[in-house]
Design a protein around this motif. Structure first.
Motif, PDB file in Angstrom:
ATOM      1  N   ASN A  25       0.820  -1.206   0.000  1.00  0.00           N
ATOM      2  CA  ASN A  25       0.000   0.000   0.000  1.00  0.00           C
ATOM      3  C   ASN A  25       0.852   1.252   0.000  1.00  0.00           C
ATOM      4  OD1 ASN A  25       0.672  -0.834   2.780  1.00  0.00           O
ATOM      5  ND2 ASN A  25      -0.362   1.049   3.337  1.00  0.00           N
ATOM      6  N   THR A  26       2.128   1.100   0.355  1.00  0.00           N
ATOM      7  CA  THR A  26       3.031   2.241   0.393  1.00  0.00           C
ATOM      8  C   THR A  26       3.181   2.876  -0.981  1.00  0.00           C
ATOM      9  OG1 THR A  26       4.270   1.325   2.226  1.00  0.00           O
ATOM     10  CG2 THR A  26       5.421   2.901   0.843  1.00  0.00           C
ATOM     11  N   ARG A  27       3.124   2.075  -2.026  1.00  0.00           N
ATOM     12  CA  ARG A  27       3.469   2.574  -3.348  1.00  0.00           C
ATOM     13  C   ARG A  27       2.236   3.033  -4.125  1.00  0.00           C
ATOM     14  NH1 ARG A  27       6.053  -2.028  -2.305  1.00  0.00           N
ATOM     15  NH2 ARG A  27       4.865  -3.278  -3.778  1.00  0.00           N
ATOM     16  N   LEU A  28       1.338   3.734  -3.444  1.00  0.00           N
ATOM     17  CA  LEU A  28       0.150   4.247  -4.100  1.00  0.00           C
ATOM     18  C   LEU A  28       0.303   5.713  -4.480  1.00  0.00           C
ATOM     19  CD1 LEU A  28      -2.631   2.646  -1.875  1.00  0.00           C
ATOM     20  CD2 LEU A  28      -1.886   1.916  -4.134  1.00  0.00           C
ATOM     21  N   ALA A  29       1.487   6.250  -4.303  1.00  0.00           N
ATOM     22  CA  ALA A  29       1.695   7.664  -4.582  1.00  0.00           C
ATOM     23  C   ALA A  29       1.522   7.963  -6.063  1.00  0.00           C
ATOM     24  CB  ALA A  29       3.097   8.076  -4.140  1.00  0.00           C
ATOM     25  N   SER A  30       1.030   9.167  -6.348  1.00  0.00           N
ATOM     26  CA  SER A  30       0.823   9.582  -7.728  1.00  0.00           C
ATOM     27  C   SER A  30       2.162   9.808  -8.421  1.00  0.00           C
ATOM     28  CB  SER A  30       0.004  10.877  -7.730  1.00  0.00           C
ATOM     29  OG  SER A  30      -0.159  11.351  -9.032  1.00  0.00           O
ATOM     30  N   PRO A  31       2.283   9.507  -9.736  1.00  0.00           N
ATOM     31  CA  PRO A  31       3.565   9.663 -10.451  1.00  0.00           C
ATOM     32  C   PRO A  31       3.889  11.124 -10.716  1.00  0.00           C
ATOM     33  CG  PRO A  31       1.865   8.996 -11.966  1.00  0.00           C
ATOM     34  CD  PRO A  31       1.244   8.955 -10.600  1.00  0.00           C
ATOM     35  N   GLU A  32       4.290  11.832  -9.694  1.00  0.00           N
ATOM     36  CA  GLU A  32       4.632  13.239  -9.847  1.00  0.00           C
ATOM     37  C   GLU A  32       6.099  13.438  -9.503  1.00  0.00           C
ATOM     38  OE1 GLU A  32       2.687  15.282 -11.281  1.00  0.00           O
ATOM     39  OE2 GLU A  32       0.785  14.256 -11.183  1.00  0.00           O
ATOM     40  N   THR A  47      12.774  -1.853   3.348  1.00  0.00           N
ATOM     41  CA  THR A  47      11.914  -2.648   2.469  1.00  0.00           C
ATOM     42  C   THR A  47      11.238  -1.761   1.430  1.00  0.00           C
ATOM     43  OG1 THR A  47      11.501  -4.317   4.171  1.00  0.00           O
ATOM     44  CG2 THR A  47       9.888  -4.155   2.396  1.00  0.00           C
ATOM     45  N   ILE A  48      10.807  -0.578   1.863  1.00  0.00           N
ATOM     46  CA  ILE A  48      10.177   0.367   0.931  1.00  0.00           C
ATOM     47  C   ILE A  48      11.165   0.783  -0.155  1.00  0.00           C
ATOM     48  CG2 ILE A  48       9.104   2.632   0.692  1.00  0.00           C
ATOM     49  CD1 ILE A  48       8.187   2.405   3.578  1.00  0.00           C
ATOM     50  N   PHE A  49      12.352   1.186   0.268  1.00  0.00           N
ATOM     51  CA  PHE A  49      13.330   1.696  -0.696  1.00  0.00           C
ATOM     52  C   PHE A  49      13.758   0.620  -1.691  1.00  0.00           C
ATOM     53  CE2 PHE A  49      14.606   4.768   2.893  1.00  0.00           C
ATOM     54  CZ  PHE A  49      13.621   5.657   2.498  1.00  0.00           C
ATOM     55  N   ARG A  50      13.858  -0.633  -1.226  1.00  0.00           N
ATOM     56  CA  ARG A  50      14.239  -1.712  -2.145  1.00  0.00           C
ATOM     57  C   ARG A  50      13.175  -1.956  -3.204  1.00  0.00           C
ATOM     58  NH1 ARG A  50      16.585  -4.204   2.590  1.00  0.00           N
ATOM     59  NH2 ARG A  50      14.594  -5.234   3.022  1.00  0.00           N
ATOM     60  N   SER A  51      11.932  -1.618  -2.898  1.00  0.00           N
ATOM     61  CA  SER A  51      10.838  -1.864  -3.842  1.00  0.00           C
ATOM     62  C   SER A  51      10.667  -0.740  -4.862  1.00  0.00           C
ATOM     63  CB  SER A  51       9.520  -2.033  -3.074  1.00  0.00           C
ATOM     64  OG  SER A  51       9.095  -0.798  -2.529  1.00  0.00           O
ATOM     65  N   LEU A  52      11.300   0.399  -4.637  1.00  0.00           N
ATOM     66  CA  LEU A  52      11.051   1.568  -5.482  1.00  0.00           C
ATOM     67  C   LEU A  52      11.501   1.414  -6.938  1.00  0.00           C
ATOM     68  CD1 LEU A  52      11.792   4.502  -3.007  1.00  0.00           C
ATOM     69  CD2 LEU A  52       9.579   3.584  -3.736  1.00  0.00           C
ATOM     70  N   PRO A  53      12.664   0.834  -7.231  1.00  0.00           N
ATOM     71  CA  PRO A  53      13.046   0.700  -8.646  1.00  0.00           C
ATOM     72  C   PRO A  53      12.018  -0.074  -9.462  1.00  0.00           C
ATOM     73  CG  PRO A  53      14.957   0.345  -7.245  1.00  0.00           C
ATOM     74  CD  PRO A  53      13.775   0.412  -6.336  1.00  0.00           C
ATOM     75  N   GLY A  54      11.509  -1.175  -8.913  1.00  0.00           N
ATOM     76  CA  GLY A  54      10.491  -1.944  -9.623  1.00  0.00           C
ATOM     77  C   GLY A  54       9.210  -1.154  -9.794  1.00  0.00           C
ATOM     78  N   PHE A  55       8.851  -0.378  -8.765  1.00  0.00           N
ATOM     79  CA  PHE A  55       7.651   0.457  -8.844  1.00  0.00           C
ATOM     80  C   PHE A  55       7.776   1.495  -9.952  1.00  0.00           C
ATOM     81  CE2 PHE A  55       5.906   4.611  -7.457  1.00  0.00           C
ATOM     82  CZ  PHE A  55       4.558   4.326  -7.603  1.00  0.00           C
ATOM     83  N   GLN A  56       8.934   2.124 -10.052  1.00  0.00           N
ATOM     84  CA  GLN A  56       9.138   3.143 -11.077  1.00  0.00           C
ATOM     85  C   GLN A  56       9.079   2.550 -12.482  1.00  0.00           C
ATOM     86  OE1 GLN A  56      12.800   4.584  -9.110  1.00  0.00           O
ATOM     87  NE2 GLN A  56      11.900   6.626  -9.212  1.00  0.00           N
ATOM     88  N   GLU A  57       9.604   1.339 -12.636  1.00  0.00           N
ATOM     89  CA  GLU A  57       9.544   0.688 -13.948  1.00  0.00           C
ATOM     90  C   GLU A  57       8.103   0.377 -14.336  1.00  0.00           C
ATOM     91  OE1 GLU A  57      11.839   0.056 -16.271  1.00  0.00           O
ATOM     92  OE2 GLU A  57      13.159   1.305 -15.035  1.00  0.00           O
ATOM     93  N   ARG A  58       7.317  -0.087 -13.364  1.00  0.00           N
ATOM     94  CA  ARG A  58       5.910  -0.385 -13.654  1.00  0.00           C
ATOM     95  C   ARG A  58       5.143   0.881 -14.013  1.00  0.00           C
ATOM     96  NH1 ARG A  58       6.751  -3.746  -9.257  1.00  0.00           N
ATOM     97  NH2 ARG A  58       5.694  -2.322  -7.829  1.00  0.00           N
ATOM     98  N   MET A  59       5.457   1.981 -13.350  1.00  0.00           N
ATOM     99  CA  MET A  59       4.783   3.238 -13.649  1.00  0.00           C
ATOM    100  C   MET A  59       5.090   3.696 -15.069  1.00  0.00           C
ATOM    101  SD  MET A  59       2.891   3.964 -11.137  1.00  0.00           S
ATOM    102  CE  MET A  59       2.409   5.559 -11.772  1.00  0.00           C
ATOM    103  N   LYS A  60       6.316   3.524 -15.516  1.00  0.00           N
ATOM    104  CA  LYS A  60       6.681   3.921 -16.877  1.00  0.00           C
ATOM    105  C   LYS A  60       5.912   3.113 -17.913  1.00  0.00           C
ATOM    106  CE  LYS A  60      11.366   5.486 -15.755  1.00  0.00           C
ATOM    107  NZ  LYS A  60      12.819   5.235 -15.944  1.00  0.00           N
ATOM    108  N   LYS A  61       5.684   1.825 -17.614  1.00  0.00           N
ATOM    109  CA  LYS A  61       4.949   0.974 -18.542  1.00  0.00           C
ATOM    110  C   LYS A  61       3.462   1.326 -18.554  1.00  0.00           C
ATOM    111  CE  LYS A  61       8.116  -2.953 -18.153  1.00  0.00           C
ATOM    112  NZ  LYS A  61       8.272  -4.374 -17.719  1.00  0.00           N
TER     113      LYS A  61
END
Length: 239
Positions: A25-32, A47-61
């Protein structure tokens, strides 16, 4: 979020997730642009920081045109106090965090056997929880009003209830079940050495006793219809 950005036109949109925890649920932030992830210092920010690269890649897609630069910052501290500079945030979001009080209320001596408000709690205990929530929520709103930019917004999701009874199962049943689990742990810690010492009961018999006890709890949950009320509050800071 789109309307907010269009109406304020900030060079850098600052978003704060208060009580971010460490789950998905942490990664619900808007892509701004700037995203501040807040929780108490003991939270697992790694744990949050380790998940961020994957989150950013998904947002780009998901967004064919890509996103602007995303800057994430961990902000340890209690959201019942100031966390950010004055007029620095454009959007504040908190999901199911405000039911956690800043501290255990005073005056709970008469609430024996419970870890929260329950059907058997005296009126003085109910008032103690109410007063503590009032103080905490007022402090939360005061701090956020200073941190938000005029015209910008805040969204809060919290547990609520329809009943006038503050100890109703709509909001307190989950805590009653947790209290049962705590009592079970305490009972085992006290009873197990006594039973083994006096009657020679082995571990297998003790485990069976508590398996039966868990079955009773599961049966009780299955017979009762439990519903939870979710309250969502949206606010805009006025000038």
């Amino acid at each position: 979020m789109t309307n907010l950005y269009s109406s304020t036109h900030p060079k850098s949109l600052a978003i704060a997730d208060l009580g971010c925890s460490s789950g998905p649920n942490t990664r619900l932030a808007s892509p701004e642009y700037q995203v501040f992830l807040n929780d108490l210092p003991g939270n697992d920010f790694n744990t949050i920081f380790r998940s961020l690269p994957g989150f950013q890649e998904r947002m780009k897609k998901q967004l064919e045109g890509g996103t602007g630069p995303l800057f994430f910052t961990g902000v340890p501290g209690s959201f019942y106090g100031r966390l950010f500079p004055t007029n620095s945030l454009h959007f504040v979001y908190s999901s199911y965090s405000l039911q956690w009080l800043s501290k255990v209320p005073n005056g709970l001596e008469g609430n024996k056997g419970n870890i929260y408000m329950a059907g058997g709690s005296p009126p003085s205990v109910l008032k103690a929880y109410y007063d503590q929530f009032q103080r905490d929520f007022s402090s939360f709103l005061t701090c956020r009003s200073e941190e938000l930019v005029t015209g910008c917004r805040m969204a809060l999701a919290i547990l609520g209830r329809r009943s006038q009874d503050p100890s109703s199962k709509e909001c307190c049943y989950i805590w009653e079940l947790l209290a049962m689990a705590v009592k079970e742990m305490c009972m085992r810690a006290v009873a197990e050495p006594l039973l083994i010492g006096h009657f020679g009961f082995g571990e297998a018999i003790i485990d069976d006793v508590f398996r039966r006890y868990k079955a009773i709890i599961a049966d009780r949950m299955g017979k009762g219809k439990t519903e939870f009320v979710n309250v969502v509050v949206a606010m805009t800071k006025k000038g």
